[in-house]
Design a protein around this motif. Structure first.
Motif, PDB file in Angstrom:
ATOM      1  N   GLN A 218      -6.723  -6.727  12.977  1.00 18.88           N
ATOM      2  CA  GLN A 218      -6.050  -7.951  13.387  1.00 18.88           C
ATOM      3  C   GLN A 218      -7.028  -9.119  13.449  1.00 18.88           C
ATOM      4  OE1 GLN A 218      -3.875  -6.119  16.918  1.00 18.88           O
ATOM      5  NE2 GLN A 218      -2.423  -7.696  16.310  1.00 18.88           N
ATOM      6  N   ALA A 219      -8.235  -8.838  13.945  1.00 23.17           N
ATOM      7  CA  ALA A 219      -9.240  -9.890  14.089  1.00 23.17           C
ATOM      8  C   ALA A 219      -9.655 -10.452  12.733  1.00 23.17           C
ATOM      9  CB  ALA A 219     -10.461  -9.352  14.831  1.00 23.17           C
ATOM     10  N   SER A 220      -9.579  -9.632  11.691  1.00 23.70           N
ATOM     11  CA  SER A 220      -9.982 -10.085  10.361  1.00 23.70           C
ATOM     12  C   SER A 220      -8.785 -10.320   9.452  1.00 23.70           C
ATOM     13  CB  SER A 220     -10.907  -9.043   9.716  1.00 23.70           C
ATOM     14  OG  SER A 220     -10.247  -7.797   9.597  1.00 23.70           O
ATOM     15  N   ALA A 221      -7.612 -10.507  10.052  1.00 21.86           N
ATOM     16  CA  ALA A 221      -6.372 -10.601   9.274  1.00 21.86           C
ATOM     17  C   ALA A 221      -6.342 -11.807   8.352  1.00 21.86           C
ATOM     18  CB  ALA A 221      -5.166 -10.652  10.216  1.00 21.86           C
ATOM     19  N   SER A 222      -7.052 -12.877   8.698  1.00 18.50           N
ATOM     20  CA  SER A 222      -6.988 -14.078   7.876  1.00 18.50           C
ATOM     21  C   SER A 222      -7.503 -13.829   6.462  1.00 18.50           C
ATOM     22  CB  SER A 222      -7.794 -15.204   8.522  1.00 18.50           C
ATOM     23  OG  SER A 222      -9.152 -14.801   8.685  1.00 18.50           O
ATOM     24  N   ALA A 223      -8.358 -12.807   6.313  1.00 20.92           N
ATOM     25  CA  ALA A 223      -8.913 -12.510   4.988  1.00 20.92           C
ATOM     26  C   ALA A 223      -7.901 -11.790   4.105  1.00 20.92           C
ATOM     27  CB  ALA A 223     -10.171 -11.660   5.136  1.00 20.92           C
ATOM     28  N   SER A 224      -6.853 -11.207   4.689  1.00 16.64           N
ATOM     29  CA  SER A 224      -5.887 -10.451   3.907  1.00 16.64           C
ATOM     30  C   SER A 224      -4.506 -10.567   4.558  1.00 16.64           C
ATOM     31  CB  SER A 224      -6.310  -8.981   3.800  1.00 16.64           C
ATOM     32  OG  SER A 224      -5.368  -8.231   3.060  1.00 16.64           O
ATOM     33  N   PRO A 225      -3.765 -11.630   4.298  1.00 16.33           N
ATOM     34  CA  PRO A 225      -2.441 -11.815   4.909  1.00 16.33           C
ATOM     35  C   PRO A 225      -1.480 -10.668   4.615  1.00 16.33           C
ATOM     36  CG  PRO A 225      -3.204 -13.848   3.889  1.00 16.33           C
ATOM     37  CD  PRO A 225      -4.156 -12.773   3.463  1.00 16.33           C
ATOM     38  N   LYS A 226      -1.557 -10.127   3.390  1.00 20.56           N
ATOM     39  CA  LYS A 226      -0.653  -9.029   3.047  1.00 20.56           C
ATOM     40  C   LYS A 226      -0.960  -7.793   3.893  1.00 20.56           C
ATOM     41  CE  LYS A 226       0.622  -8.395  -1.222  1.00 20.56           C
ATOM     42  NZ  LYS A 226       0.628  -8.005  -2.664  1.00 20.56           N
ATOM     43  N   ALA A 227      -2.259  -7.495   4.079  1.00 15.89           N
ATOM     44  CA  ALA A 227      -2.645  -6.359   4.921  1.00 15.89           C
ATOM     45  C   ALA A 227      -2.205  -6.588   6.360  1.00 15.89           C
ATOM     46  CB  ALA A 227      -4.153  -6.138   4.850  1.00 15.89           C
ATOM     47  N   ALA A 228      -2.307  -7.838   6.828  1.00 13.71           N
ATOM     48  CA  ALA A 228      -1.879  -8.153   8.190  1.00 13.71           C
ATOM     49  C   ALA A 228      -0.382  -7.937   8.352  1.00 13.71           C
ATOM     50  CB  ALA A 228      -2.249  -9.593   8.531  1.00 13.71           C
ATOM     51  N   LEU A 229       0.398  -8.358   7.347  1.00 17.78           N
ATOM     52  CA  LEU A 229       1.843  -8.172   7.400  1.00 17.78           C
ATOM     53  C   LEU A 229       2.202  -6.697   7.372  1.00 17.78           C
ATOM     54  CD1 LEU A 229       4.740  -9.196   7.346  1.00 17.78           C
ATOM     55  CD2 LEU A 229       4.546  -9.435   4.847  1.00 17.78           C
ATOM     56  N   THR A 230       1.560  -5.942   6.486  1.00 17.98           N
ATOM     57  CA  THR A 230       1.824  -4.507   6.417  1.00 17.98           C
ATOM     58  C   THR A 230       1.493  -3.844   7.745  1.00 17.98           C
ATOM     59  OG1 THR A 230       1.278  -4.509   4.053  1.00 17.98           O
ATOM     60  CG2 THR A 230       1.333  -2.376   5.156  1.00 17.98           C
ATOM     61  N   GLY A 231       0.365  -4.222   8.348  1.00 20.54           N
ATOM     62  CA  GLY A 231      -0.008  -3.658   9.647  1.00 20.54           C
ATOM     63  C   GLY A 231       0.995  -3.997  10.728  1.00 20.54           C
ATOM     64  N   ALA A 232       1.497  -5.236  10.723  1.00 17.33           N
ATOM     65  CA  ALA A 232       2.482  -5.642  11.720  1.00 17.33           C
ATOM     66  C   ALA A 232       3.780  -4.858  11.552  1.00 17.33           C
ATOM     67  CB  ALA A 232       2.753  -7.144  11.596  1.00 17.33           C
ATOM     68  N   ILE A 233       4.186  -4.628  10.318  1.00 18.49           N
ATOM     69  CA  ILE A 233       5.408  -3.857  10.066  1.00 18.49           C
ATOM     70  C   ILE A 233       5.225  -2.413  10.528  1.00 18.49           C
ATOM     71  CG2 ILE A 233       6.900  -2.917   8.255  1.00 18.49           C
ATOM     72  CD1 ILE A 233       6.444  -5.566   6.721  1.00 18.49           C
ATOM     73  N   MET A 234       4.055  -1.844  10.264  1.00 19.50           N
ATOM     74  CA  MET A 234       3.813  -0.465  10.687  1.00 19.50           C
ATOM     75  C   MET A 234       3.767  -0.347  12.206  1.00 19.50           C
ATOM     76  SD  MET A 234       1.177   0.911   7.768  1.00 19.50           S
ATOM     77  CE  MET A 234       1.812   1.328   6.135  1.00 19.50           C
ATOM     78  N   ARG A 235       3.242  -1.372  12.876  1.00 15.63           N
ATOM     79  CA  ARG A 235       3.269  -1.356  14.347  1.00 15.63           C
ATOM     80  C   ARG A 235       4.709  -1.454  14.844  1.00 15.63           C
ATOM     81  NH1 ARG A 235      -1.253  -4.475  13.447  1.00 15.63           N
ATOM     82  NH2 ARG A 235      -0.130  -6.439  13.734  1.00 15.63           N
TER      83      ARG A 235
END
Length: 335
Positions: free
Chosen positions: A216-233
């Motif tokens: 989450q702290a490094s989410a700005s580098a990969s918006p798609k990864a951040a979105l996928t992580g949020a969906i999985m949470r």
């Protein structure tokens, strides 16, 4: 330390099930010569190549215990190098995540174009499905947890961004988590006792917390990864809901159904498969937890969204190798 981006894993079939979660007694740390140590390392983890500047006078020890699909080991040895080579990976072992907590001395972990110099109290993770190198240039001790990569519930490509990244001992979250893990390392026999299942579960949950927070702290580098992580949470927080399906997940996360399927396809899976596997993981945890021993198997299944008991039993056996009632009996009888 190099911080180049790692490769996104190619889609793959679901990994083989872990061995049954029957607890095992720790095997004691007895001094081993180089040949014995090399064999023990590959037997305890996955096939590895071990080399050392000299075999004469080499001594190493390895203590290990297994509980609820979590392999916990303490390794102590002198100067040597451990390699997970493409040839060894090609043998087809199930993919695992390994977490290392440096206890004493130093170690260098190299994977996915990154390298991490680990000092006492530092934490790092790595994957057994891609090549890695561990170098120890002096006597050391380390605590290693190994478990199925799906246990974490973190997208594979997101997790691959964190391999061989040093989590320093003095960072706020590591300073909270590392003492628990080092305490477990000092008391491996507890994994065999009544509290063993919960201790193993806590170790995995803390690992998930550490890496999900870092992602989450490094989410700005990969918006798609951040979105996928949020969906999985979101999925993990709603596993017990019977209405949880791809459409409801897409609506709740403000994405189209087509885009949702594309995100999971990039992880080598489908939305429905991911939901089912996360539900099965939680069922397995409850079934091996003495605190839920009085809860019928069907009630455990329903708690995590499985309404059809027969379907649940078939899916559980396909994933973990034995029926849910049999796994519960094995673990609780042994506790």
């Amino acid at each position: 330390m190099s911080l180049s981006n790692s490769q996104t894993p190619t889609p793959r079939a679901a990994p083989s099930a872990l061995p049954a979660a029957e607890p095992s007694a720790p095997f004691p740390a007895q001094p081993l010569d180089f040949a014995e140590f090399s064999h023990a390392v590959s037997e305890s983890f996955v096939p590895l190549r071990v080399t050392a500047p000299t075999h004469r006078g080499f001594r190493g020890t390895l203590s290990a215990a297994v509980r609820d699909g979590v392999h916990a080991s303490i390794v102590e040895a002198g100067t040597h190098t451990v390699e997970r080579t493409p040839e060894l990976i090609a043998r087809g072992d199930a993919p695992y995540v390994k977490l290392s907590v440096q206890l004493s001395g130093t170690g260098m972990l190299v994977q996915d174009g990154r390298e991490a110099l680990l000092r006492p109290g530092d934490i790092a993770i790595y994957s057994t499905e891609r090549p890695y190198v561990l170098e120890f240039n002096r006597s050391f001790s380390t605590f290693v947890l190994m478990f199925d990569e799906q246990t974490l519930g973190i997208a594979p490509d997101a997790l691959s961004q964190m391999t061989a990244v040093r989590m320093p001992h003095d960072s706020p979250l590591t300073s909270v988590i590392a003492p628990f893990l080092t305490g477990l390392a000092s008391n491996l026999d507890l994994l065999r006792g009544h509290a063993g299942a919960r201790l193993a579960r806590t170790a995995v949950d803390l690992t998930t917390t550490l890496y999900a927070t870092e992602l989450q702290a490094s989410a700005s580098a990969s918006p798609k990864a951040a979105l996928t992580g949020a969906i999985m949470r979101y999925i993990d927080e709603n596993l017990g809901a019977n209405s949880l399906d791809p459409n409801s997940i897409a609506v709740a996360n403000h994405v189209s159904l087509r885009y949702l399927h594309a995100l999971f396809s990039e992880q080598g899976t489908t939305v429905s498969t991911w939901v089912r596997q996360r539900r099965l993981e939680n069922c397995r945890r409850d079934l091996t937890d003495p605190a839920f021993a009085a809860l019928p198997v069907a009630a455990v299944a329903a708690r995590w969204g499985f309404i059809d008991a027969a379907h649940f039993s078939r899916a559980f056996k396909a994933s973990f190798g034995c029926p849910p009632s049999e796994l519960r009996r094995q673990v609780l009888d042994a506790a």
